[in-house]
Write a protein that holds these residues in place. Structure first.
Motif, PDB file in Angstrom:
ATOM      1  N   SER A 236     -36.971 -46.455 -68.928  1.00  0.00           N
ATOM      2  CA  SER A 236     -35.749 -46.357 -68.003  1.00  0.00           C
ATOM      3  C   SER A 236     -35.077 -45.088 -68.045  1.00  0.00           C
ATOM      4  N   LYS A 237     -35.771 -43.959 -68.433  1.00  0.00           N
ATOM      5  CA  LYS A 237     -35.043 -42.715 -68.571  1.00  0.00           C
ATOM      6  C   LYS A 237     -36.054 -41.825 -68.054  1.00  0.00           C
ATOM      7  N   LEU A 238     -35.351 -40.674 -67.555  1.00  0.00           N
ATOM      8  CA  LEU A 238     -36.219 -39.534 -67.131  1.00  0.00           C
ATOM      9  C   LEU A 238     -36.205 -38.694 -68.288  1.00  0.00           C
ATOM     10  N   TYR A 239     -37.551 -38.071 -68.515  1.00  0.00           N
ATOM     11  CA  TYR A 239     -38.017 -37.263 -69.748  1.00  0.00           C
ATOM     12  C   TYR A 239     -38.572 -35.861 -69.098  1.00  0.00           C
ATOM     13  N   PHE A 240     -38.312 -34.901 -69.760  1.00  0.00           N
ATOM     14  CA  PHE A 240     -39.156 -33.706 -69.760  1.00  0.00           C
ATOM     15  C   PHE A 240     -40.033 -33.531 -70.841  1.00  0.00           C
ATOM     16  N   TYR A 241     -41.337 -33.311 -70.639  1.00  0.00           N
ATOM     17  CA  TYR A 241     -42.137 -33.469 -71.817  1.00  0.00           C
ATOM     18  C   TYR A 241     -43.356 -32.035 -71.715  1.00  0.00           C
ATOM     19  N   VAL A 255     -47.050 -34.238 -78.583  1.00  0.00           N
ATOM     20  CA  VAL A 255     -46.403 -34.800 -77.326  1.00  0.00           C
ATOM     21  C   VAL A 255     -44.943 -34.557 -77.474  1.00  0.00           C
ATOM     22  N   LEU A 256     -44.215 -33.787 -76.706  1.00  0.00           N
ATOM     23  CA  LEU A 256     -42.766 -33.575 -76.949  1.00  0.00           C
ATOM     24  C   LEU A 256     -42.019 -33.857 -75.716  1.00  0.00           C
ATOM     25  N   MET A 257     -41.018 -34.912 -76.151  1.00  0.00           N
ATOM     26  CA  MET A 257     -40.381 -35.433 -74.775  1.00  0.00           C
ATOM     27  C   MET A 257     -38.856 -35.345 -75.088  1.00  0.00           C
ATOM     28  N   THR A 258     -38.254 -34.487 -74.166  1.00  0.00           N
ATOM     29  CA  THR A 258     -36.861 -34.617 -74.203  1.00  0.00           C
ATOM     30  C   THR A 258     -36.140 -35.425 -73.037  1.00  0.00           C
ATOM     31  N   PRO A 259     -35.053 -36.140 -73.400  1.00  0.00           N
ATOM     32  CA  PRO A 259     -34.433 -36.988 -72.356  1.00  0.00           C
ATOM     33  C   PRO A 259     -33.841 -35.844 -71.603  1.00  0.00           C
ATOM     34  N   GLU A 260     -33.535 -36.274 -70.359  1.00  0.00           N
ATOM     35  CA  GLU A 260     -32.932 -35.192 -69.248  1.00  0.00           C
ATOM     36  C   GLU A 260     -31.460 -34.888 -69.739  1.00  0.00           C
TER      37      GLU A 260
END
Length: 777
Positions: A236-241, A255-260
């Motif tokens: 339920s969140k948008l991530y930039f990866y 795999v590197l995922m940063t919350p928007e």
């Protein structure tokens, strides 16, 4: 333009006000557009840079942990005690398991396996077997393996009982839980969710900074394998990866995922401030358009420039200040954004280049700084010192690792307190420190070394415990000693090691030390293997009672018959064994062989004592009395049949400690003799206190006894001294009957020398003993 509009505004107020307001709106709109796009581009670039930095840091941390574990295993497989435990594991698995648990704790590992040469498990800490072959792990250097639904970073090393053998006698495998490396703490530092995955096969996440119930839901198959930033909706969140390989040609990926909201937190704040700024500017423009225009345009332009500098990776220190709150908020937001980035980079740098315990630079920082010195010029001037804490392992074993850590912290604080402001002090190993001097001066090398040693003259006090610490210091300087950083470190290490051999506190590198160091390492390595291969043997030389001509005692002398080099004299390896501490193993082997032979003689009805030489290192070992007692019990030998010969210099090195150790041995009923008496510098006062039974007169006074009146006077004096002190005497080096007759005349107790017999191997000695006994009967 503004002046012209102002003049027209004076004539047509309504139109000017509307036009000026429109211009203000257009200017603000353009400003918002420029700042928004510039800041957005900057935020994207910073997010990507931060993602790359986090990936490199994580990869280096995993590889470094694997490398440290691999290095520890190589040390472990070369450990003589571990080899013995593995060799006897089938009879005594508990000892091997206990030792491995200690090593597991020391190396901060979470799991271990030990296999024999048939890949059968000797002991392990896991409840389930290792699902992969140890050799496969060894070939991959590091591997990630799922064991009992837990992924571990594993390293393996082969065990060879004989170092030069091609045969592998077993394997040791150790591992760390990947969850202890990639976890919430890593996210707290990087603000990036990092997951380790194997995409090529089952597309499975091995470990992640996400919680367990979340990282199992990561849609790996939907992720595009790209190092650029991509978007995905998850939880339920948008991530930039982005997805990056762990290292080149690796099947493992990060795999590197940063919350928007974290990726663009400064950007969102900035947009909010700009909206407020537009509304406020529009209202204020009606009252004081010209002034407000000048106040806003200048600071915003500076902020745009600052944002551009930050986008380019530059650090900005001059942020504009303004009486307008909105502009100030915008300035503070960009400044805080920059500070946040800088703080996270500093935390990552701290983990990579500084020691966690002492706060000093670590080996990575030390090597990098030294390499920078060598890269600045073709013939750089540099001087370094390597510092080793003597007997630190004994301190750790005696007072515990917690106190040992406190001691290391106090040592680092003392060194930093007395350090030159620009010198770099680093902790490069468990008990090893290093210094790079800011002003290298080869002429001051000895002075600098003495200063470092003097730092340890005062003891360290920890919880009312007073610890006296000694150090060894090795110094090397460039370009005289080395052309590269690596060579300079090696030279300093050789100088440091020479201190151990000469029992000095410091040494400056000399080219002659290099060859000596290599020879010593080779010889010591082969000596340890010789103990295993059975290349050592004892030769026996009798001590004859002068008054009865009977064999009273037999001295056990070690001989090394090398398979390639043949006979190696004891003088070539005993001294080195004492310097490296290997003499303890040699002494234990000699004691065991001598008492075993004494047991055989007793079974034959031969009541002859055995004499064994012990060194200063043995005498300083608090475990010696216990080891001797255990061996006497094992071979059922009366303590009075064992003579321990100690050199005069070994006793005088630390008389108080030596006397305490000798008292313990004497209370056990063991016969004690001072070897080579007359060549040292002992005082009569100390001699009177020594709990010994016998003085062994050095052969330098006995070899020419028949023809040299000075030697006769000296030997007669020493015999009289011993008699007055209630001690027996042995004259070593008897070469003829005239010497033996003179010894009988002056009351010497025993004689030993080539006149009676050379040192003989056991079969030849038994023949000699039988013939000598028969002739004297």
């Amino acid at each position: 333009m503004i002046n012209r509009l102002g003049q027209r505004f004076n004539s047509i107020q309504a139109r000017i006000l509307a036009l000026f307001l429109l211009i203000i709106v257009v200017i603000l709109a353009i400003t918002v557009f420029v700042v928004k796009n510039g800041t957005y581009d900057h935020s994207v670039r910073q997010a990507l840079i931060h993602s790359d930095t986090s990936a490199r840091t994580t990869a280096e941390k995993l590889v470094n942990q694997g490398t440290l574990l691999q290095t520890a295993l190589f040390d472990l497989t070369g450990n003589f005690s571990v080899k013995q435990l593995i060799a006897s594991a089938k009879e005594d698995t508990a000892s091997l398991a206990s030792a491995m648990e200690n090593f597991q704790s020391r190396y901060e590992a979470d799991i271990y396996f030990v296999f024999d040469n048939q890949s059968q498990v000797l002991t392990q800490s896991a409840d389930t077997p290792l699902p992969v072959d140890p050799q496969q792990i060894y070939q991959e250097r590091i591997a990630f393996v799922d064991i009992n639904q837990q992924v571990y970073l594993l390293a393996a090393a082969p065990m060879k009982f004989v170092k030069t053998s091609r045969r592998i006698d077993g394997w040791i495998v150790m591992g760390m839980s990947v969850d202890n490396i990639i976890n919430q703490r890593l996210f707290d530092i990087t603000q990036v969710h990092i997951s380790l995955a194997k995409l090529a096969e089952s597309s499975k996440v091995l470990a992640s900074t996400f919680e367990k119930n979340l990282f199992e839901q990561i849609p790996l198959k939907k992720l595009a394998a790209s190092e650029d930033l991509q978007e995905i909706s998850f939880n339920s969140k948008l991530y930039f990866y982005s997805i990056q390989p762990l290292f080149e040609d690796s099947p493992y990926h990060l795999v590197l995922m940063t919350p928007e909201d974290l990726a663009f937190i400064s950007y969102n704040t900035l947009i909010y401030d700009i909206i407020i700024l537009m509304l406020g500017s529009a209202v204020l423009a009606l009252l004081s358009a010209a002034i407000l225009s000048k106040i806003i345009a200048g600071p915003i332009y500076k902020l745009v420039k600052a944002a551009d500098h930050i986008r380019q990776g530059e650090y900005v220190t001059d942020f504009p200040h303004c009486s307008t709150n909105e502009v100030n908020s915008l300035s503070v937001a960009i400044s805080e954004m920059q500070s946040g980035i800088q703080e996270r980079e500093n935390q990552i740098n701290q983990l990579a280049f500084f020691d966690r315990l002492t706060g000093l630079p670590n080996r990575n920082q030390f090597n990098k700084t030294l390499e920078d010195v060598f890269s600045r010029e073709s013939a750089p001037k540099a001087m370094i010192a390597l510092i080793d804490i003597d007997r630190f392992k004994e301190i750790n074993d005696t007072v515990g690792h917690e106190t040992g850590d406190k001691l290391l912290t106090l040592i680092s604080e003392r060194m930093q307190y007395h350090a030159n402001e620009k010198d770099l002090y680093a902790r490069i190993g468990g008990d090893e420190f290093a210094v790079i001097f800011d002003h290298p001066d080869p002429k001051r090398a000895t002075f600098v070394a003495e200063q470092l040693v003097n730092l340890f003259e005062q003891p360290f006090v920890i919880d009312n415990l007073v610890l006296d610490v000694d150090v060894s210091v090795g110094i090397a300087h460039a370009p005289e000693h080395a052309k590269t950083a690596e060579q300079l470190i090696q030279c300093a290490d050789i100088a440091l090691y020479s201190c151990k051999g000469t029992h000095t506190t410091y040494a400056v590198f000399e080219p002659s030390l290099n060859k000596y160091s290599l020879q010593r390492l080779n010889l010591m390595s082969e000596l340890k293997e010789a103990l295993i291969r059975g290349e050592l043997e004892l030769h026996y030389q009798p001590k004859i009672a002068v008054d009865t001509n009977k064999v009273d005692t037999v001295e056990c002398l070690i001989r090394w018959i090398h398979p390639e080099h043949g006979f190696i004299p004891p003088d070539e390896f005993i001294g080195l064994a004492e310097q490296t501490g290997a003499i303890r193993y040699v002494t234990q082997w000699v004691l065991r062989e001598a008492l075993s032979q004494s047991q055989k003689w007793q079974a034959q009805g031969i009541q002859v004592g055995v004499a064994v030489n012990i060194s200063a290192v043995d005498l300083a070992d608090l475990r010696l009395p216990g080891i001797v007692s255990q061996l006497l019990t094992e071979y059922d030998v009366d303590p009075s049949l064992l003579t321990l010969e100690i050199t005069e210099s070994a006793i005088m090195g630390d008389p108080k400690a030596a006397i305490n150790s000798l008292n313990s041995l004497r209370r056990m009923g063991i016969y004690l003799s001072i070897d080579d008496f007359g060549t040292g510098f002992s005082s009569m006062a100390q001699l009177k206190k020594m709990p010994v039974h016998e003085l062994k007169i050095d052969k330098a006074f006995v070899l020419d006894l028949a023809d040299n009146n000075d030697d006769k006077v000296m030997v007669k004096t020493l015999v009289a001294l011993a008699t007055n002190l209630g001690l027996t005497t042995v004259a070593e080096g008897v070469e003829n009957q005239q010497s033996l007759d003179y010894l009988a005349e002056i009351g010497c107790t025993k004689g030993q020398g080539f006149f009676m017999s050379r040192p003989l191997p056991i079969d030849k000695f038994d023949e000699w003993f039988a013939q000598y006994t028969s002739n004297n009967n």
